[in-house]
Design an enzyme around this catalytic site. Structure first.
Site, PDB file in Angstrom:
ATOM      1  N   LYS A   9      -5.941  -8.526 -16.183  1.00 49.97           N
ATOM      2  CA  LYS A   9      -5.359  -9.054 -14.952  1.00 49.97           C
ATOM      3  C   LYS A   9      -5.988 -10.419 -14.609  1.00 49.97           C
ATOM      4  O   LYS A   9      -6.996 -10.813 -15.199  1.00 49.97           O
ATOM      5  CB  LYS A   9      -5.570  -8.018 -13.836  1.00 49.97           C
ATOM      6  CG  LYS A   9      -4.863  -6.676 -14.119  1.00 49.97           C
ATOM      7  CD  LYS A   9      -5.067  -5.683 -12.983  1.00 49.97           C
ATOM      8  CE  LYS A   9      -4.302  -4.381 -13.260  1.00 49.97           C
ATOM      9  NZ  LYS A   9      -4.413  -3.430 -12.127  1.00 49.97           N
ATOM     10  N   TYR A  49       5.662  -3.076 -12.249  1.00 53.83           N
ATOM     11  CA  TYR A  49       5.138  -2.078 -11.312  1.00 53.83           C
ATOM     12  C   TYR A  49       6.242  -1.429 -10.478  1.00 53.83           C
ATOM     13  O   TYR A  49       5.989  -0.993  -9.355  1.00 53.83           O
ATOM     14  CB  TYR A  49       4.093  -2.727 -10.398  1.00 53.83           C
ATOM     15  CG  TYR A  49       2.714  -2.876 -11.028  1.00 53.83           C
ATOM     16  CD1 TYR A  49       2.040  -1.772 -11.572  1.00 53.83           C
ATOM     17  CD2 TYR A  49       2.059  -4.113 -11.052  1.00 53.83           C
ATOM     18  CE1 TYR A  49       0.775  -1.900 -12.133  1.00 53.83           C
ATOM     19  CE2 TYR A  49       0.784  -4.242 -11.610  1.00 53.83           C
ATOM     20  CZ  TYR A  49       0.148  -3.127 -12.141  1.00 53.83           C
ATOM     21  OH  TYR A  49      -1.119  -3.249 -12.687  1.00 53.83           O
ATOM     22  N   PHE A  57       0.450  -1.241  -0.503  1.00 57.60           N
ATOM     23  CA  PHE A  57      -0.305  -2.269  -1.218  1.00 57.60           C
ATOM     24  C   PHE A  57       0.549  -3.082  -2.199  1.00 57.60           C
ATOM     25  O   PHE A  57       0.064  -4.016  -2.823  1.00 57.60           O
ATOM     26  CB  PHE A  57      -1.502  -1.655  -1.960  1.00 57.60           C
ATOM     27  CG  PHE A  57      -1.131  -0.602  -2.987  1.00 57.60           C
ATOM     28  CD1 PHE A  57      -0.694  -0.954  -4.257  1.00 57.60           C
ATOM     29  CD2 PHE A  57      -1.225   0.757  -2.673  1.00 57.60           C
ATOM     30  CE1 PHE A  57      -0.366   0.007  -5.201  1.00 57.60           C
ATOM     31  CE2 PHE A  57      -0.883   1.738  -3.620  1.00 57.60           C
ATOM     32  CZ  PHE A  57      -0.455   1.352  -4.884  1.00 57.60           C
ATOM     33  N   ARG A  85      -6.733   4.467 -21.504  1.00 51.59           N
ATOM     34  CA  ARG A  85      -6.991   4.688 -20.069  1.00 51.59           C
ATOM     35  C   ARG A  85      -8.437   5.125 -19.833  1.00 51.59           C
ATOM     36  O   ARG A  85      -9.043   4.752 -18.834  1.00 51.59           O
ATOM     37  CB  ARG A  85      -6.037   5.751 -19.517  1.00 51.59           C
ATOM     38  CG  ARG A  85      -4.571   5.386 -19.614  1.00 51.59           C
ATOM     39  CD  ARG A  85      -4.026   4.752 -18.382  1.00 51.59           C
ATOM     40  NE  ARG A  85      -4.047   5.597 -17.213  1.00 51.59           N
ATOM     41  CZ  ARG A  85      -3.550   5.215 -16.028  1.00 51.59           C
ATOM     42  NH1 ARG A  85      -3.008   4.019 -15.889  1.00 51.59           N
ATOM     43  NH2 ARG A  85      -3.601   6.025 -15.001  1.00 51.59           N
ATOM     44  N   THR A  91      -8.559   4.246 -11.558  1.00 55.92           N
ATOM     45  CA  THR A  91      -7.915   3.174 -10.785  1.00 55.92           C
ATOM     46  C   THR A  91      -8.925   2.525  -9.837  1.00 55.92           C
ATOM     47  O   THR A  91      -8.996   1.295  -9.736  1.00 55.92           O
ATOM     48  CB  THR A  91      -6.731   3.741  -9.975  1.00 55.92           C
ATOM     49  OG1 THR A  91      -5.868   4.450 -10.876  1.00 55.92           O
ATOM     50  CG2 THR A  91      -5.947   2.639  -9.292  1.00 55.92           C
ATOM     51  N   ARG A 102     -13.733  -0.845 -16.070  1.00 56.09           N
ATOM     52  CA  ARG A 102     -13.807  -0.986 -14.608  1.00 56.09           C
ATOM     53  C   ARG A 102     -15.173  -0.547 -14.084  1.00 56.09           C
ATOM     54  O   ARG A 102     -15.705  -1.140 -13.144  1.00 56.09           O
ATOM     55  CB  ARG A 102     -12.679  -0.184 -13.947  1.00 56.09           C
ATOM     56  CG  ARG A 102     -11.302  -0.823 -14.180  1.00 56.09           C
ATOM     57  CD  ARG A 102     -10.202   0.150 -13.817  1.00 56.09           C
ATOM     58  NE  ARG A 102      -8.861  -0.402 -13.961  1.00 56.09           N
ATOM     59  CZ  ARG A 102      -7.763   0.344 -13.994  1.00 56.09           C
ATOM     60  NH1 ARG A 102      -7.852   1.659 -13.890  1.00 56.09           N
ATOM     61  NH2 ARG A 102      -6.574  -0.224 -14.130  1.00 56.09           N
ATOM     62  N   ASN A 112      -9.168  -4.760 -10.094  1.00 56.30           N
ATOM     63  CA  ASN A 112      -9.725  -3.842 -11.097  1.00 56.30           C
ATOM     64  C   ASN A 112      -9.532  -4.283 -12.541  1.00 56.30           C
ATOM     65  O   ASN A 112      -9.598  -3.488 -13.462  1.00 56.30           O
ATOM     66  CB  ASN A 112      -9.252  -2.405 -10.837  1.00 56.30           C
ATOM     67  CG  ASN A 112      -7.751  -2.257 -10.964  1.00 56.30           C
ATOM     68  OD1 ASN A 112      -7.047  -3.226 -11.252  1.00 56.30           O
ATOM     69  ND2 ASN A 112      -7.249  -1.050 -10.777  1.00 56.30           N
ATOM     70  N   HIS A 115      -5.126  -3.414 -16.928  1.00 61.94           N
ATOM     71  CA  HIS A 115      -4.051  -2.426 -16.840  1.00 61.94           C
ATOM     72  C   HIS A 115      -3.905  -1.716 -18.175  1.00 61.94           C
ATOM     73  O   HIS A 115      -4.052  -2.326 -19.226  1.00 61.94           O
ATOM     74  CB  HIS A 115      -2.715  -3.109 -16.506  1.00 61.94           C
ATOM     75  CG  HIS A 115      -1.515  -2.262 -16.847  1.00 61.94           C
ATOM     76  ND1 HIS A 115      -1.053  -1.280 -16.004  1.00 61.94           N
ATOM     77  CD2 HIS A 115      -0.745  -2.206 -17.966  1.00 61.94           C
ATOM     78  CE1 HIS A 115      -0.017  -0.671 -16.594  1.00 61.94           C
ATOM     79  NE2 HIS A 115       0.176  -1.215 -17.772  1.00 61.94           N
ATOM     80  N   GLU A 126       6.908  -0.916 -21.162  1.00 57.41           N
ATOM     81  CA  GLU A 126       6.090  -2.100 -20.872  1.00 57.41           C
ATOM     82  C   GLU A 126       6.031  -3.044 -22.070  1.00 57.41           C
ATOM     83  O   GLU A 126       6.079  -4.270 -21.908  1.00 57.41           O
ATOM     84  CB  GLU A 126       4.685  -1.660 -20.432  1.00 57.41           C
ATOM     85  CG  GLU A 126       4.704  -0.961 -19.070  1.00 57.41           C
ATOM     86  CD  GLU A 126       3.413  -0.239 -18.710  1.00 57.41           C
ATOM     87  OE1 GLU A 126       2.443  -0.281 -19.512  1.00 57.41           O
ATOM     88  OE2 GLU A 126       3.368   0.371 -17.624  1.00 57.41           O
TER      89      GLU A 126
HETATM   90  P1  GTP Z   1      -2.683   0.032 -13.695  1.00 56.66           P
HETATM   91  O1  GTP Z   1      -3.290   0.234 -15.043  1.00 56.66           O
HETATM   92  O2  GTP Z   1      -2.860  -1.361 -13.152  1.00 56.66           O
HETATM   93  O3  GTP Z   1      -1.236   0.489 -13.662  1.00 56.66           O
HETATM   94  O4  GTP Z   1      -3.535   0.955 -12.706  1.00 56.66           O
HETATM   95  P2  GTP Z   1      -3.479   2.547 -12.584  1.00 56.66           P
HETATM   96  O5  GTP Z   1      -2.439   3.130 -13.491  1.00 56.66           O
HETATM   97  O6  GTP Z   1      -4.879   3.039 -12.714  1.00 56.66           O
HETATM   98  O7  GTP Z   1      -3.023   2.740 -11.058  1.00 56.66           O
HETATM   99  P3  GTP Z   1      -1.543   2.653 -10.460  1.00 56.66           P
HETATM  100  O8  GTP Z   1      -0.531   2.437 -11.526  1.00 56.66           O
HETATM  101  O9  GTP Z   1      -1.387   3.799  -9.545  1.00 56.66           O
HETATM  102  O10 GTP Z   1      -1.649   1.328  -9.561  1.00 56.66           O
HETATM  103  C1  GTP Z   1      -1.433   0.045 -10.123  1.00 56.66           C
HETATM  104  C2  GTP Z   1      -2.405  -0.930  -9.519  1.00 56.66           C
HETATM  105  O11 GTP Z   1      -2.145  -1.057  -8.140  1.00 56.66           O
HETATM  106  C3  GTP Z   1      -3.883  -0.502  -9.582  1.00 56.66           C
HETATM  107  O12 GTP Z   1      -4.494  -0.830 -10.785  1.00 56.66           O
HETATM  108  C4  GTP Z   1      -4.466  -1.288  -8.444  1.00 56.66           C
HETATM  109  O13 GTP Z   1      -4.727  -2.635  -8.814  1.00 56.66           O
HETATM  110  C5  GTP Z   1      -3.351  -1.267  -7.430  1.00 56.66           C
HETATM  111  N1  GTP Z   1      -3.546  -0.151  -6.497  1.00 56.66           N
HETATM  112  C6  GTP Z   1      -3.310   1.167  -6.697  1.00 56.66           C
HETATM  113  N2  GTP Z   1      -3.621   1.886  -5.616  1.00 56.66           N
HETATM  114  C7  GTP Z   1      -4.060   0.992  -4.698  1.00 56.66           C
HETATM  115  C8  GTP Z   1      -4.540   1.107  -3.373  1.00 56.66           C
HETATM  116  O14 GTP Z   1      -4.628   2.185  -2.798  1.00 56.66           O
HETATM  117  N3  GTP Z   1      -4.906  -0.064  -2.757  1.00 56.66           N
HETATM  118  C9  GTP Z   1      -4.828  -1.273  -3.359  1.00 56.66           C
HETATM  119  N4  GTP Z   1      -5.208  -2.381  -2.710  1.00 56.66           N
HETATM  120  N5  GTP Z   1      -4.390  -1.418  -4.612  1.00 56.66           N
HETATM  121  C10 GTP Z   1      -4.015  -0.305  -5.270  1.00 56.66           C
HETATM  122 MG    MG Z   2      -0.491   2.426 -13.575  1.00 54.71          MG
END
Ligand code: GTP
Ligand code: MG
Length: 150
Positions: A9, A49, A57, A85, A91, A102, A112, A115, A126
């Site tokens: 990112k 996304y 968010f 992962r 996350t 992370r 974070n 992805h 993707e």
């Molecule tokens: P990705 O690998 O980026 O897809 O992350 P993930 O699969 O671990 O989490 P998810 O797909 O649920 O969310 C995508 C991204 O949204 C996360 O990596 C975070 O950067 C952001 N995100 C998710 N939950 C929150 C939240 O509660 N608050 C904020 N500020 N950002 C969030």
């Molecule tokens: Mg995700």
């Protein structure tokens, strides 16, 4: 041979973590089959996304992801999606084990660093979204030393 979409990112790029993150996947034994630096548009990121549309968010997430270039990659190898992962961590970086990307480099969920696809189906989606031009087929001479039965 499973494939996953891994993306560094904008914060990972700004913080000069590109080499370190790539090295982790290389050293684990995964094979790099696509790579590029892209400054993505909000429209493109909204597609990436799309499952999160409606979350509070979401606007902040798109703004963050469009704030600078990202490194888009496809890595291939045994259990690439799930193990990818695990290598990323949770996350929320504060819930991520030390030794994960992370857990070693990040503090907040909205910064974070990386992805990773959450299933084989989302990986396929993707990869098609980020690499419409396709991936690169090549033979890794190291593969028999990394994977039994290869
Ligand atoms: P990705 O690998 O980026 O897809 O992350 P993930 O699969 O671990 O989490 P998810 O797909 O649920 O969310 C995508 C991204 O949204 C996360 O990596 C975070 O950067 C952001 N995100 C998710 N939950 C929150 C939240 O509660 N608050 C904020 N500020 N950002 C969030
Ligand atoms: Mg995700």
């Amino acid at each position: 041979n499973e494939r996953t979409y891994i993306m560094i990112k904008p914060d990972g790029v700004q913080r000069n973590l590109v080499g370190k993150i790539i090295a982790r996947f290389e050293e684990r034994g995964y094979k790099l089959i696509a790579l590029k630096l892209v400054h993505a548009t909000p429209e493109h990121l909204e597609k990436h996304y799309e499952d999160l549309k409606g979350k509070g968010f979401f606007p902040g997430l798109i703004k963050y992801m469009a704030s600078g270039p990202v490194v888009a990659m496809v890595w291939q190898g045994l259990d690439a999606v799930k193990t990818g992962r695990v290598m990323l961590g949770a996350t929320n970086p504060l819930a991520s084990p030390i030794g994960s990307i992370r857990g070693d480099y990040a503090l907040s969920v909205g910064r974070n660093i990386c992805h990773g696809s959450d299933s084989v189906e989302s990986a396929e989606k993707e990869i098609a979204l980020w690499f419409p031009e396709g991936i690169v087929q090549w033979t890794s001479e190291l593969e028999p030393w990394v994977l039994e039965n290869n």
